[in-house]
Scaffold this motif. Structure first.
Motif, mmCIF file in Angstrom:
data_model
loop_
_atom_site.group_PDB
_atom_site.id
_atom_site.type_symbol
_atom_site.label_atom_id
_atom_site.label_comp_id
_atom_site.label_asym_id
_atom_site.label_seq_id
_atom_site.Cartn_x
_atom_site.Cartn_y
_atom_site.Cartn_z
ATOM 1 N N VAL A 288 -8.382 0.980 0.664
ATOM 2 C CA VAL A 288 -9.316 2.581 1.217
ATOM 3 C C VAL A 288 -8.557 3.195 2.346
ATOM 4 O O VAL A 288 -9.085 3.933 2.828
ATOM 5 N N VAL A 289 -9.363 1.277 2.992
ATOM 6 C CA VAL A 289 -8.554 1.680 4.544
ATOM 7 C C VAL A 289 -7.605 3.094 5.310
ATOM 8 O O VAL A 289 -7.862 4.162 5.852
ATOM 9 N N HIS A 290 -6.436 3.071 4.622
ATOM 10 C CA HIS A 290 -5.329 3.640 4.664
ATOM 11 C C HIS A 290 -5.401 4.464 4.629
ATOM 12 O O HIS A 290 -5.427 5.701 5.158
ATOM 13 N N PHE A 291 -5.823 4.781 3.176
ATOM 14 C CA PHE A 291 -6.504 6.686 2.840
ATOM 15 C C PHE A 291 -6.772 6.912 3.685
ATOM 16 O O PHE A 291 -6.759 8.618 3.513
ATOM 17 N N MET A 292 -8.454 6.640 3.510
ATOM 18 C CA MET A 292 -8.933 7.528 4.408
ATOM 19 C C MET A 292 -8.440 7.294 5.544
ATOM 20 O O MET A 292 -9.010 8.680 6.444
ATOM 21 N N LEU A 293 -7.704 7.243 6.646
ATOM 22 C CA LEU A 293 -7.638 7.418 7.478
ATOM 23 C C LEU A 293 -6.022 8.232 7.089
ATOM 24 O O LEU A 293 -5.974 9.310 8.649
ATOM 25 N N ILE B 156 0.933 -0.826 0.040
ATOM 26 C CA ILE B 156 0.390 0.356 0.095
ATOM 27 C C ILE B 156 0.397 1.199 0.168
ATOM 28 O O ILE B 156 0.309 2.551 -0.708
ATOM 29 N N VAL B 157 1.901 1.190 1.115
ATOM 30 C CA VAL B 157 2.870 2.303 0.975
ATOM 31 C C VAL B 157 3.941 2.798 -0.161
ATOM 32 O O VAL B 157 3.421 3.815 -1.045
ATOM 33 N N ILE C 294 -2.462 8.181 -2.757
ATOM 34 C CA ILE C 294 -2.839 9.385 -2.556
ATOM 35 C C ILE C 294 -1.837 10.580 -2.216
ATOM 36 O O ILE C 294 -2.520 12.018 -2.440
ATOM 37 N N GLY C 295 -0.787 10.303 -2.797
ATOM 38 C CA GLY C 295 0.520 11.123 -2.347
ATOM 39 C C GLY C 295 0.599 11.662 -1.155
ATOM 40 O O GLY C 295 0.907 12.930 -0.708
ATOM 41 N N VAL C 296 -0.164 11.363 0.093
ATOM 42 C CA VAL C 296 0.146 11.921 1.420
ATOM 43 C C VAL C 296 0.436 10.739 2.442
ATOM 44 O O VAL C 296 -0.485 9.504 2.130
ATOM 45 N N ARG C 297 1.201 10.786 3.485
ATOM 46 C CA ARG C 297 2.029 9.489 3.764
ATOM 47 C C ARG C 297 1.776 9.979 6.382
ATOM 48 O O ARG C 297 1.347 11.180 5.958
ATOM 49 N N ASP C 298 1.430 9.068 6.523
ATOM 50 C CA ASP C 298 0.899 9.383 7.806
ATOM 51 C C ASP C 298 1.477 7.939 8.408
ATOM 52 O O ASP C 298 0.788 6.594 8.512
ATOM 53 N N ALA C 299 2.793 7.818 9.039
ATOM 54 C CA ALA C 299 3.320 6.942 9.431
ATOM 55 C C ALA C 299 2.524 5.959 10.780
ATOM 56 O O ALA C 299 3.337 5.425 10.960
ATOM 57 N N ALA D 50 -6.347 12.255 9.352
ATOM 58 C CA ALA D 50 -5.177 12.918 10.695
ATOM 59 C C ALA D 50 -5.583 13.397 11.668
ATOM 60 O O ALA D 50 -5.293 14.111 12.485
ATOM 61 N N VAL D 51 -6.151 11.787 12.577
ATOM 62 C CA VAL D 51 -6.431 11.349 13.696
ATOM 63 C C VAL D 51 -5.420 11.516 14.889
ATOM 64 O O VAL D 51 -4.016 11.298 14.965
ATOM 65 N N ARG D 52 -5.527 11.836 16.388
ATOM 66 C CA ARG D 52 -4.256 12.465 17.246
ATOM 67 C C ARG D 52 -5.189 11.580 18.252
ATOM 68 O O ARG D 52 -6.145 11.431 18.445
#
Length: 407
Positions: free
Chosen positions: A81-86, A20-21, A26-31, A90-92
């Motif tokens: 899809v789960v990945h890019f929607m999360l 997926i990575v 979507i060109g945006v990452r969140d580790a 941008a949950v904190r």
């Protein structure tokens, strides 16, 4: 019972996230999202699926529809899809999150992982069988502190609001006013939004008097139960060509019955795409410029008897005015016959206004081509907002919201 003939669940989970990575749709990452998906065991929420299926990048049905011709009632969403929607959400740590569409409970578990011990997650579904399943899976996997409620997601869950984050795992045609009331100013809403025959995961940021998008990505979700603003019908006697449109559009399929038997008009552009290159942005631009944008779906049998092939027979953008229609098409170019194929984009029109409609589609192909990754901005306002308070753009009115689409 999950079974496997090779790799461990951990290995399969890591391979899935790695893929997926690498794809990075979507060109945006969140580790933190990557870590959550490497940690929460998806297979444990799908105990009847083989391990390889649980960690394949595909959706898994958990409740079939008794109508064999209808979509399933509930699915575990496709992992990418789960990945890019999360990532969009941008949950904190410490966030209070509300989810519409409980599914297997897996997404709620990911949300709880992301919010941490100080955060709160509430997930809901209108189907008691689905919420019962999600409750069992969450309890069995150590997520008993996730709250599961059975209700229409459009009602929200005011007893646990205000929310910092709201996410919908079902396709929405409208944005209920209750979500505005329960989402804190500065909070984020991620929703698979449906308009003009297309569906996109839209990430909104809540402002005082509106919500404004900062991410619009391709997705497909089962439509929510209870919102019936979408229409569809066949436009040929053989029931091979179908249109999908919204209730606010002046489209009468009976006027198109004879249009496809008339002479056609084909217009071409110089814009080309490769075999796996998306041209989806053309549809988005049409929805922002042409009020009569809709979706056409064509059975292969229609093309066998002479209908000009749409760019994607399963779902292509179309324009309809009265007894005329045009839709996106493509053809392989003669260049580099031994290399990777290229396809030029154009439009085909039928009916008295078919030529004009085809040219208007080509205008948006020309606008899309030099800026193919550009996304529109969707701004949502409460339904009673006067025109004078709206930003510039194409306005789409829904019962609860006014959407403005701007490039």
């Amino acid at each position: 019972m999950n079974t496997t003939t090779g790799a461990s669940p951990e290995d399969l989970r890591n391979r899935l996230v790695d893929a997926i990575v690498k794809e990075d749709t979507i060109g945006v990452r969140d580790a933190r999202v990557d870590t959550a998906m490497r940690t929460v065991p998806r297979h444990a929420f799908l105990p009847d699926a083989p391990l390889e299926e649980a960690y394949a990048n595909k959706s898994v049905t958990i409740k079939e529809n008794p109508d064999v011709d209808a979509l399933p009632l509930s699915c575990a969403s496709q992992p990418d899809v789960v990945h890019f929607m999360l990532v969009q959400l941008a949950v904190r740590e410490g966030d209070n999150v509300f989810e519409i569409g409980a599914g297997t409970g897996y997404n709620a578990a990911l949300l709880k992982y992301l919010t941490g011990p100080s955060g709160h997650v509430t997930t809901c579904d209108i189907d008691p069988d689905v919420t019962a399943y999600a409750r069992r899976m969450l309890d069995a996997n150590g997520y008993g502190d996730v709250r599961v409620v059975t209700r229409d997601g459009a009602l929200g869950a005011p007893e646990s609001s205000p929310y910092d984050r709201v996410i919908a795992a079902v396709g929405m045609w409208d944005l209920p006013g209750t979500w505005w009331d329960q989402l804190a100013v500065g909070g984020r809403l991620v929703v698979p939004l449906r308009w003009r025959g297309l569906s996109r995961s839209v990430a909104f940021r809540r402002e005082e008097t509106r919500m404004r998008s900062d991410s619009v990505k391709m997705c497909g979700f089962l439509p929510v139960i209870g919102q019936d603003g979408e229409r569809n019908n066949y436009i040929d006697d053989n029931r091979l060509v179908r249109l999908y449109w919204d209730q606010d559009q002046d489209i009468a399929p009976e006027l198109l019955r004879d249009s496809l038997s008339r002479s056609k008009s084909v217009a071409w552009t110089n814009a080309t795409v490769g075999p796996v290159e998306s041209f989806d942005g053309v549809w988005l631009r049409l929805s922002a410029t042409e009020r009569q944008t809709c979706r056409i779906t064509v059975n292969p049998a229609a093309m066998e008897v002479g209908l000009h092939r749409p760019a994607s027979p399963a779902l292509s953008p179309a324009l309809v005015e009265g007894d005329s229609i045009a839709y996106l098409t493509l053809e392989r170019t003669a260049e580099n016959p031994d290399g990777e194929p290229r396809f030029r984009l154009g439009a085909v029109g039928y009916g008295p206004a078919g030529t004009d409609l085809a040219e208007r589609i080509c205008t948006q192909i020309h606008a899309w081509s030099p800026a193919r990754t550009a996304e529109p901005v969707l701004t949502a306002y409460p339904a009673d907002t006067p025109d004078s308070d709206l930003t510039d753009g194409a306005v789409i009115d829904r019962p609860s919201v006014r959407l403005v689409i701007t490039y």
